[in-house]
Design a protein around this motif. Sequence first.
Motif, PDB file in Angstrom:
ATOM      1  N   VAL A  27       0.838  -1.197   0.000  1.00  0.00           N
ATOM      2  CA  VAL A  27       0.000   0.000   0.000  1.00  0.00           C
ATOM      3  C   VAL A  27       0.879   1.255   0.000  1.00  0.00           C
ATOM      4  N   PHE A  28       1.924   1.270   0.814  1.00  0.00           N
ATOM      5  CA  PHE A  28       2.778   2.451   0.875  1.00  0.00           C
ATOM      6  C   PHE A  28       3.688   2.564  -0.346  1.00  0.00           C
ATOM      7  N   LEU A  29       4.022   1.457  -0.988  1.00  0.00           N
ATOM      8  CA  LEU A  29       4.739   1.521  -2.263  1.00  0.00           C
ATOM      9  C   LEU A  29       3.877   2.247  -3.296  1.00  0.00           C
ATOM     10  N   LEU A  30       2.623   1.850  -3.386  1.00  0.00           N
ATOM     11  CA  LEU A  30       1.703   2.476  -4.333  1.00  0.00           C
ATOM     12  C   LEU A  30       1.453   3.945  -3.970  1.00  0.00           C
ATOM     13  N   LEU A  31       1.274   4.230  -2.689  1.00  0.00           N
ATOM     14  CA  LEU A  31       1.045   5.597  -2.235  1.00  0.00           C
ATOM     15  C   LEU A  31       2.225   6.500  -2.600  1.00  0.00           C
ATOM     16  N   ALA A  32       3.432   6.053  -2.311  1.00  0.00           N
ATOM     17  CA  ALA A  32       4.624   6.851  -2.618  1.00  0.00           C
ATOM     18  C   ALA A  32       4.781   7.044  -4.121  1.00  0.00           C
ATOM     19  N   ALA A  33       4.544   5.999  -4.896  1.00  0.00           N
ATOM     20  CA  ALA A  33       4.680   6.107  -6.349  1.00  0.00           C
ATOM     21  C   ALA A  33       3.675   7.100  -6.923  1.00  0.00           C
ATOM     22  N   LEU A  34       2.443   7.063  -6.433  1.00  0.00           N
ATOM     23  CA  LEU A  34       1.429   7.996  -6.929  1.00  0.00           C
ATOM     24  C   LEU A  34       1.725   9.427  -6.506  1.00  0.00           C
ATOM     25  N   TYR A  35       2.220   9.604  -5.293  1.00  0.00           N
ATOM     26  CA  TYR A  35       2.592  10.954  -4.852  1.00  0.00           C
ATOM     27  C   TYR A  35       3.731  11.515  -5.702  1.00  0.00           C
ATOM     28  N   ILE A  36       4.721  10.690  -6.004  1.00  0.00           N
ATOM     29  CA  ILE A  36       5.830  11.152  -6.846  1.00  0.00           C
ATOM     30  C   ILE A  36       5.315  11.473  -8.239  1.00  0.00           C
ATOM     31  N   PHE A  37       4.475  10.618  -8.766  1.00  0.00           N
ATOM     32  CA  PHE A  37       3.914  10.846 -10.089  1.00  0.00           C
ATOM     33  C   PHE A  37       3.208  12.203 -10.149  1.00  0.00           C
ATOM     34  N   SER A  38       2.457  12.515  -9.099  1.00  0.00           N
ATOM     35  CA  SER A  38       1.742  13.784  -9.048  1.00  0.00           C
ATOM     36  C   SER A  38       2.676  14.960  -8.769  1.00  0.00           C
ATOM     37  N   ALA A  39       3.555  14.815  -7.806  1.00  0.00           N
ATOM     38  CA  ALA A  39       4.421  15.927  -7.396  1.00  0.00           C
ATOM     39  C   ALA A  39       5.376  16.352  -8.508  1.00  0.00           C
ATOM     40  N   ARG A  40       5.832  15.420  -9.292  1.00  0.00           N
ATOM     41  CA  ARG A  40       6.787  15.746 -10.356  1.00  0.00           C
ATOM     42  C   ARG A  40       6.115  16.484 -11.510  1.00  0.00           C
ATOM     43  N   ARG A  41       4.795  16.558 -11.519  1.00  0.00           N
ATOM     44  CA  ARG A  41       4.078  17.237 -12.592  1.00  0.00           C
ATOM     45  C   ARG A  41       3.498  18.584 -12.166  1.00  0.00           C
ATOM     46  N   GLN A  42       3.817  19.014 -10.971  1.00  0.00           N
ATOM     47  CA  GLN A  42       3.301  20.286 -10.473  1.00  0.00           C
ATOM     48  C   GLN A  42       4.002  21.449 -11.161  1.00  0.00           C
ATOM     49  N   GLN A  43       3.251  22.313 -11.784  1.00  0.00           N
ATOM     50  CA  GLN A  43       3.812  23.479 -12.456  1.00  0.00           C
ATOM     51  C   GLN A  43       3.851  24.687 -11.526  1.00  0.00           C
ATOM     52  N   ARG A  44       2.886  24.776 -10.621  1.00  0.00           N
ATOM     53  CA  ARG A  44       2.774  25.949  -9.761  1.00  0.00           C
ATOM     54  C   ARG A  44       3.716  25.905  -8.569  1.00  0.00           C
ATOM     55  N   PHE A  45       4.262  24.748  -8.248  1.00  0.00           N
ATOM     56  CA  PHE A  45       5.109  24.597  -7.071  1.00  0.00           C
ATOM     57  C   PHE A  45       6.468  24.017  -7.463  1.00  0.00           C
ATOM     58  N   PRO A  46       7.377  24.849  -7.974  1.00  0.00           N
ATOM     59  CA  PRO A  46       8.666  24.320  -8.424  1.00  0.00           C
ATOM     60  C   PRO A  46       9.503  23.728  -7.297  1.00  0.00           C
ATOM     61  N   ARG A  47       9.361  24.233  -6.075  1.00  0.00           N
ATOM     62  CA  ARG A  47      10.123  23.660  -4.953  1.00  0.00           C
ATOM     63  C   ARG A  47       9.684  22.215  -4.686  1.00  0.00           C
ATOM     64  N   LEU A  48       8.392  21.965  -4.817  1.00  0.00           N
ATOM     65  CA  LEU A  48       7.876  20.610  -4.632  1.00  0.00           C
ATOM     66  C   LEU A  48       8.433  19.684  -5.696  1.00  0.00           C
ATOM     67  N   ARG A  49       8.516  20.175  -6.914  1.00  0.00           N
ATOM     68  CA  ARG A  49       9.058  19.348  -8.005  1.00  0.00           C
ATOM     69  C   ARG A  49      10.512  18.988  -7.752  1.00  0.00           C
ATOM     70  N   ARG A  50      11.301  19.964  -7.276  1.00  0.00           N
ATOM     71  CA  ARG A  50      12.727  19.716  -7.061  1.00  0.00           C
ATOM     72  C   ARG A  50      12.979  18.758  -5.902  1.00  0.00           C
TER      73      ARG A  50
END
Length: 97
Positions: free
Chosen positions: A17-40
């Motif tokens: 469950v936490f493998l999937l949770l972390a993977a989905l969070y990374i998938f989402s966070a790496r696509r954030q345009q409004r929050f460059p600090r989050l992406r980095r």
Amino acid sequence: MPHWELLAFDTAAHAGVFLLLAALYIFSARRQQRFPRLRRRAYLWVFVFCTGLGLLIEFLQTQMDLGRQGDWGDGISDTLGTVAGLGLMRLGQRYWS
């Protein structure tokens, strides 16, 4: 019998469950345009959040009197699942970029 079994179904379910949770969070966070600090720093933030969430859940279960029991072995499984999810996303990032 040890309290935390490496190959128990419950342990594998927590890690999965936490493998999937972390993977989905990374998938989402790496696509954030409004929050460059989050992406980095997405990997750091996701690790901190997922690990903290897993440990918080286990702590709260130790405080409840509703038939649930907290198990710190489950917290370890959650952390291992988070690390595995982040590792898979890091490996996949090389092929997707």
